[in-house]
Design a protein around this motif. Structure first.
Motif, PDB file in Angstrom:
ATOM      1  N   CYS A   1     -13.459  37.203 -14.218  1.00  0.00           N
ATOM      2  CA  CYS A   1     -14.216  36.558 -15.253  1.00  0.00           C
ATOM      3  C   CYS A   1     -15.391  35.702 -14.622  1.00  0.00           C
ATOM      4  O   CYS A   1     -16.684  36.082 -14.777  1.00  0.00           O
ATOM      5  CB  CYS A   1     -13.711  35.366 -16.123  1.00  0.00           C
ATOM      6  SG  CYS A   1     -12.302  35.875 -17.002  1.00  0.00           S
TER       7      CYS A   1
ATOM      8  N   CYS B   1     -10.925  36.671 -25.553  1.00  0.00           N
ATOM      9  CA  CYS B   1     -10.994  37.869 -24.600  1.00  0.00           C
ATOM     10  C   CYS B   1      -9.557  38.087 -24.213  1.00  0.00           C
ATOM     11  O   CYS B   1      -8.825  37.179 -23.524  1.00  0.00           O
ATOM     12  CB  CYS B   1     -11.689  37.839 -23.475  1.00  0.00           C
ATOM     13  SG  CYS B   1     -11.662  39.217 -22.238  1.00  0.00           S
TER      14      CYS B   1
ATOM     15  N   GLU C   1     -14.535  47.443 -16.103  1.00  0.00           N
ATOM     16  CA  GLU C   1     -13.648  46.579 -16.763  1.00  0.00           C
ATOM     17  C   GLU C   1     -12.211  47.113 -16.816  1.00  0.00           C
ATOM     18  O   GLU C   1     -12.124  48.198 -17.096  1.00  0.00           O
ATOM     19  CB  GLU C   1     -14.223  46.493 -17.847  1.00  0.00           C
ATOM     20  CG  GLU C   1     -15.493  45.977 -18.130  1.00  0.00           C
ATOM     21  CD  GLU C   1     -15.762  46.049 -19.657  1.00  0.00           C
ATOM     22  OE1 GLU C   1     -16.679  44.816 -20.132  1.00  0.00           O
ATOM     23  OE2 GLU C   1     -15.795  46.870 -20.391  1.00  0.00           O
TER      24      GLU C   1
ATOM     25  N   GLY D   1     -18.985  39.365 -19.814  1.00  0.00           N
ATOM     26  CA  GLY D   1     -19.436  38.083 -19.632  1.00  0.00           C
ATOM     27  C   GLY D   1     -20.989  37.786 -19.430  1.00  0.00           C
ATOM     28  O   GLY D   1     -21.523  36.855 -19.970  1.00  0.00           O
TER      29      GLY D   1
ATOM     30  N   GLY E   1      -9.048  38.164 -20.392  1.00  0.00           N
ATOM     31  CA  GLY E   1      -9.254  36.569 -19.935  1.00  0.00           C
ATOM     32  C   GLY E   1      -8.012  35.870 -20.228  1.00  0.00           C
ATOM     33  O   GLY E   1      -7.485  34.958 -19.545  1.00  0.00           O
TER      34      GLY E   1
ATOM     35  N   ILE F   1     -16.368  28.587 -19.828  1.00  0.00           N
ATOM     36  CA  ILE F   1     -15.500  29.443 -20.753  1.00  0.00           C
ATOM     37  C   ILE F   1     -15.123  28.433 -21.889  1.00  0.00           C
ATOM     38  O   ILE F   1     -14.152  28.996 -22.549  1.00  0.00           O
ATOM     39  CB  ILE F   1     -14.080  30.099 -19.887  1.00  0.00           C
ATOM     40  CG1 ILE F   1     -13.657  28.831 -19.515  1.00  0.00           C
ATOM     41  CG2 ILE F   1     -14.786  31.131 -18.918  1.00  0.00           C
ATOM     42  CD1 ILE F   1     -12.248  29.332 -18.870  1.00  0.00           C
TER      43      ILE F   1
ATOM     44  N   LYS G   1     -21.870  39.914 -11.223  1.00  0.00           N
ATOM     45  CA  LYS G   1     -21.561  40.503 -12.696  1.00  0.00           C
ATOM     46  C   LYS G   1     -22.910  40.672 -13.469  1.00  0.00           C
ATOM     47  O   LYS G   1     -22.913  41.543 -14.069  1.00  0.00           O
ATOM     48  CB  LYS G   1     -20.813  39.502 -13.395  1.00  0.00           C
ATOM     49  CG  LYS G   1     -21.325  38.048 -13.801  1.00  0.00           C
ATOM     50  CD  LYS G   1     -20.354  37.325 -14.528  1.00  0.00           C
ATOM     51  CE  LYS G   1     -20.703  35.836 -14.793  1.00  0.00           C
ATOM     52  NZ  LYS G   1     -20.523  35.187 -13.522  1.00  0.00           N
TER      53      LYS G   1
ATOM     54  N   ARG H   1      -9.219  32.887 -13.137  1.00  0.00           N
ATOM     55  CA  ARG H   1      -9.905  33.847 -13.640  1.00  0.00           C
ATOM     56  C   ARG H   1     -11.202  34.496 -12.903  1.00  0.00           C
ATOM     57  O   ARG H   1     -12.433  34.474 -12.876  1.00  0.00           O
ATOM     58  CB  ARG H   1     -10.793  32.964 -14.886  1.00  0.00           C
ATOM     59  CG  ARG H   1      -9.890  32.942 -16.161  1.00  0.00           C
ATOM     60  CD  ARG H   1     -10.808  32.194 -17.385  1.00  0.00           C
ATOM     61  NE  ARG H   1      -9.931  32.069 -18.249  1.00  0.00           N
ATOM     62  CZ  ARG H   1     -10.213  32.744 -19.581  1.00  0.00           C
ATOM     63  NH1 ARG H   1     -11.149  33.717 -19.558  1.00  0.00           N
ATOM     64  NH2 ARG H   1      -9.327  32.495 -20.521  1.00  0.00           N
TER      65      ARG H   1
ATOM     66  N   CYS I   1     -17.096  40.278 -14.284  1.00  0.00           N
ATOM     67  CA  CYS I   1     -17.011  40.900 -15.812  1.00  0.00           C
ATOM     68  C   CYS I   1     -18.534  41.175 -16.251  1.00  0.00           C
ATOM     69  O   CYS I   1     -19.164  40.168 -16.451  1.00  0.00           O
ATOM     70  CB  CYS I   1     -16.531  39.919 -16.550  1.00  0.00           C
ATOM     71  SG  CYS I   1     -16.398  40.298 -18.247  1.00  0.00           S
TER      72      CYS I   1
ATOM     73  N   CYS J   1     -15.165  34.258 -24.194  1.00  0.00           N
ATOM     74  CA  CYS J   1     -14.608  34.587 -22.845  1.00  0.00           C
ATOM     75  C   CYS J   1     -13.395  33.709 -22.745  1.00  0.00           C
ATOM     76  O   CYS J   1     -12.690  33.920 -21.924  1.00  0.00           O
ATOM     77  CB  CYS J   1     -15.647  33.971 -21.684  1.00  0.00           C
ATOM     78  SG  CYS J   1     -17.022  35.355 -21.717  1.00  0.00           S
TER      79      CYS J   1
END
Length: 723
Positions: free
Chosen positions: A610, A515, A575, A617, A518, A666, A550, A607, A614, A511
């Motif tokens: 994220c 990514c 996504e 994730g 990301g 992350i 998420k 983010r 996500c 992540c």
């Protein structure tokens, strides 16, 4: 007339309720019960029989780009005329990621109304479908499977009509290949007597053909400004004929091929130079060579990766060097009679815009010269073949799996990706050295994120997705095969790295570092901060309650995949990876607006996607809890009284109490920068001041102003780090 594999399928009943009778046979209002094997249903209007309905995959190979069958219900009348069809199930990723299914259906609609009986009797060529740029393999598979299945059904006699046999019209004395003739001949001799046939096209020839076809845009968008440049110089020859095979493959190569061939199989060599590749790129991921087609007496086939062997050179004396050489073995469901003429059709495609392409077919006709035949009163003999055990003993070079060739063809990209994984591993193992040097570490991180976005994402399209997780889970349930996953080397390497990273660090390595989407979010946010765009931190209570979204999205997709993988793949559009990374925003506007909106939110809340949306994730966070090590260091003062790390964490993964939620971390290592910072970390400041105090006590004449400054620093630091 029907292969055992097709008979075993027999899934008509499973899909029949997905279509109305009138959709497949106009005017019909009911189906009969399935009958026969493979199953077939009658379509009636009242008591009047209007036609028949069957499933393409029950009668012919319909495996598409995804490696799974494309299921189509087909309606046909007693005369052999296609009355309609309906696509009822597919797993084609090209269609799923941006090309509307409607365009694919429209391309195949040209088959409706086509009379397949002349094709089945060998008096006409198979009808061709239109081509959709970006979905060539999918369209060809659907069109071919409809035509081939109809041909097999007509030849089986189950439609009630009579079909003249092509074999019956032939003279009693059949020509058969002389398998005892094996003289080795030079390249010039083979070309001179027609043993090797040639298709030679210049750029000007192709331009003229497109112009005559009414496509001026394609005619003007040539591959070269010189009309005399070779567009393609293509040669073909049947190497299952002993004399030709020994000449082109060499004695050892021919013997290996002979052991490999089944009694009904033939093999041809195709070699070419020029600007255009006859292999194309469709076989790389879909396993189908979509640019060449083998035709004979109304029947046709396209080669798959398992029918293909790459050759480096030809053994014949005087043979030129070729840009690409391929050895193709005919598929099990196609019989090539070398005693009859056959054709190799080349599909030429040329770009006419950013995404659109024009297509045109050229043909190489082949008739085996008389010198290779003998006249008998018996049926044609098949090439000798050894038993399965002999075929199994062939060296890997003659029958290398597709995934092996994929790894060989992508050696440079694999090397770059592997080196990048090694660099990232070094960053993690030597993190203490880097984070003590914040300026160096900041540029190392930004450089790696730029590499991830530009090379790994936009160039190599190695963006992992929750679809990979769903597909992997589905494969475990329905029948796992490593070769499907090994066929995409970079994706496989990344997943292997992610799996290892989960054991050591949790979801953070992917992540936070691997990514591409990301990386795009973080780099854009860095730019926004540099431009003084205001940054917002959600209140902790709200932030903590948005985390589960998420996980809910992922569990919803996972549950949906157990019911229908294709449906789950469509909902996985939550996504924006395909839009922003794989297709580089070249997509229908709703997808682009969605992706841009998420990136826009990330300019103000770092983010944003994220943190809260996500599903990938979330999928990685669940197994990430089994990590074996704690690499992120903390001081007893973290959380109480010091709150600096919690306030400065880019994704707010540090609780007010001071502990790090690894499910949300992350691994940007900003907290580790603070951990080692002698001026911003409360623990380090206090230790430094204690050292200075002890030093001052040992030096009673220390300057009073310096001591007063030290006390002021302690007070200021303590005040700034309290909640």
């Amino acid at each position: 007339m029907v292969s055992a594999e097709a008979v075993a399928a027999g899934r008509l009943q499973e899909f029949l309720d997905k279509a109305q009778p009138s959709e497949l046979v106009p005017g019909a209002d009911r189906f009969s019960a399935p009958e026969g094997d493979p199953p077939l249903v009658r379509a009636y209007k009242g008591s009047e029989l209007l036609g028949y309905v069957y499933l393409n995959a029950d009668f012919a190979n319909a495996v598409g780009y995804s490696g799974k069958p494309v299921h189509v219900l087909v309606g046909i009348d007693a005369k052999g005329i296609v009355k309609g069809f309906k696509l009822v199930e597919h797993h084609e990723p090209i269609v799923l990621v941006g090309i509307p299914e409607r365009r694919v259906i429209e391309a195949v609609n040209s088959l409706i109304g086509q009379d397949i009986t002349p094709v089945a009797s060998g008096t006409q060529r198979p009808p061709q479908t239109d081509i959709v740029s970006g979905a060539t393999v999918t369209v060809l598979v659907i069109g071919d499977s409809i035509v081939r299945s109809a041909v097999r059904l007509i030849r089986s006699g189950r439609l009630g009509g009579s079909l003249p046999s092509a074999d019956a019209a032939r003279p009693a004395a059949q020509r058969t290949v002389d398998m005892d003739q094996g003289d080795v001949r030079s390249w010039q001799d083979l070309v001179g007597d027609g043993s090797i046939r040639r298709l030679q096209l210049s750029v000007g020839d192709v331009n003229e053909a497109f112009a005559k076809a009414g496509n001026a845009a394609a005619a003007q968008n040539a591959e070269s400004t010189s009309l005399d440049d070779a567009f393609i110089d293509l040669y073909a020859a049947p190497v299952s004929v002993p004399a030709i095979g020994r000449s082109l493959l060499g004695e050892e190569g021919y013997l290996q091929l002979r052991e490999r061939l089944k009694p009904h199989q033939q093999a041809i060599v195709v070699a070419a130079n020029g600007l255009y590749s006859f292999k194309g790129s469709g076989y790389v991921r879909g396993g189908i060579f979509d640019r060449i087609e083998l035709l004979q007496e109304g029947a046709s086939t396209r080669f798959r990766d398992r029918n293909h062997t790459r050759l480096g050179s030809l053994a014949a004396d005087g043979s030129p060097e070729f840009r690409e050489i391929a050895l193709f073995v005919t598929p099990d469901d196609f019989t090539l009679d070398l005693a009859q003429p056959w054709q190799l059709q080349l599909l030429v495609q040329r770009a006419i815009g950013a995404r659109d392409k024009a297509f045109l077919a050229f043909e190489l006709s082949y008739t085996l010269p008389d010198r290779y035949f003998r006249r008998d009163q018996v049926a044609p003999a098949a090439p000798p073949a050894a038993g399965p055990s002999a075929a199994d003993s062939l060296p890997d070079t003659m029958d290398a799996p597709l995934w092996v060739r994929m790894w060989e063809d992508n050696a440079v990209s694999i090397g770059i990706t592997t080196a990048a994984m090694a660099v990232l591993t070094a960053i993690f193992f030597f993190q203490s050295y880097l984070v003590r040097r914040p300026v160096l570490y900041t540029w190392v991180r930004r450089g790696y994120l730029a590499f991830t976005l530009v090379w790994l994402g936009w160039y190599a399209n190695a963006q992992l997705s929750v679809v990979n997780v769903l597909t992997f889970t589905s494969a475990l349930i329905t029948g796992f095969r490593w070769e499907f996953f090994l066929a995409a080397p970079l994706i496989f390497i990344l997943w292997a790295a992610v799996a290892g990273g989960l054991l050591f660090w949790g979801r953070g390595p992917f992540c936070g570092w691997l990514c591409p989407f990301g990386a795009l979010q973080e780099l854009l946010n860095n730019l926004a901060q540099w431009l003084k765009v205001p940054q917002y931190r959600l209140p902790w209570g709200l932030h903590e309650r948005l985390w589960p979204i998420k996980y809910i999205v992922f569990l919803g997709l996972f549950g949906l995949s157990l019911y229908s993988l294709s449906m789950a793949e469509r909902f996985a559009e939550v996504e924006p990876f395909k839009t922003a990374i794989v297709l580089k925003f070249w997509r229908n506007w709703p997808y682009v607006v969605y992706a841009v909106a998420l990136l826009g939110a990330g300019l103000f809340v770092e983010r944003f996607f994220c943190r809260y949306l996500c599903p990938l994730g979330a999928a990685l966070a669940i197994p990430g809890r089994i990590r074996m090590f704690e690499w992120l260091k903390r001081w007893p003062e973290c959380g109480s009284p010091c709150q600096r790390c919690a306030k400065e964490c880019p994704v707010q993964s540090i609780h007010p109490e001071g502990h790090i939620n690894v499910n949300e971390c992350i691994y940007c290592m900003h907290c580790q920068e603070l951990y080692h910072d002698p001026n911003r970390c409360l623990h380090n400041v206090q230790r430094r001041l204690k050292r200075e105090k002890r030093r001052a006590l040992r030096a009673p004449f220390a300057d009073a102003p310096e001591q007063e400054a030290a006390r002021s620093t302690v007070a200021a630091t303590t005040t700034s780090t309290r909640p």
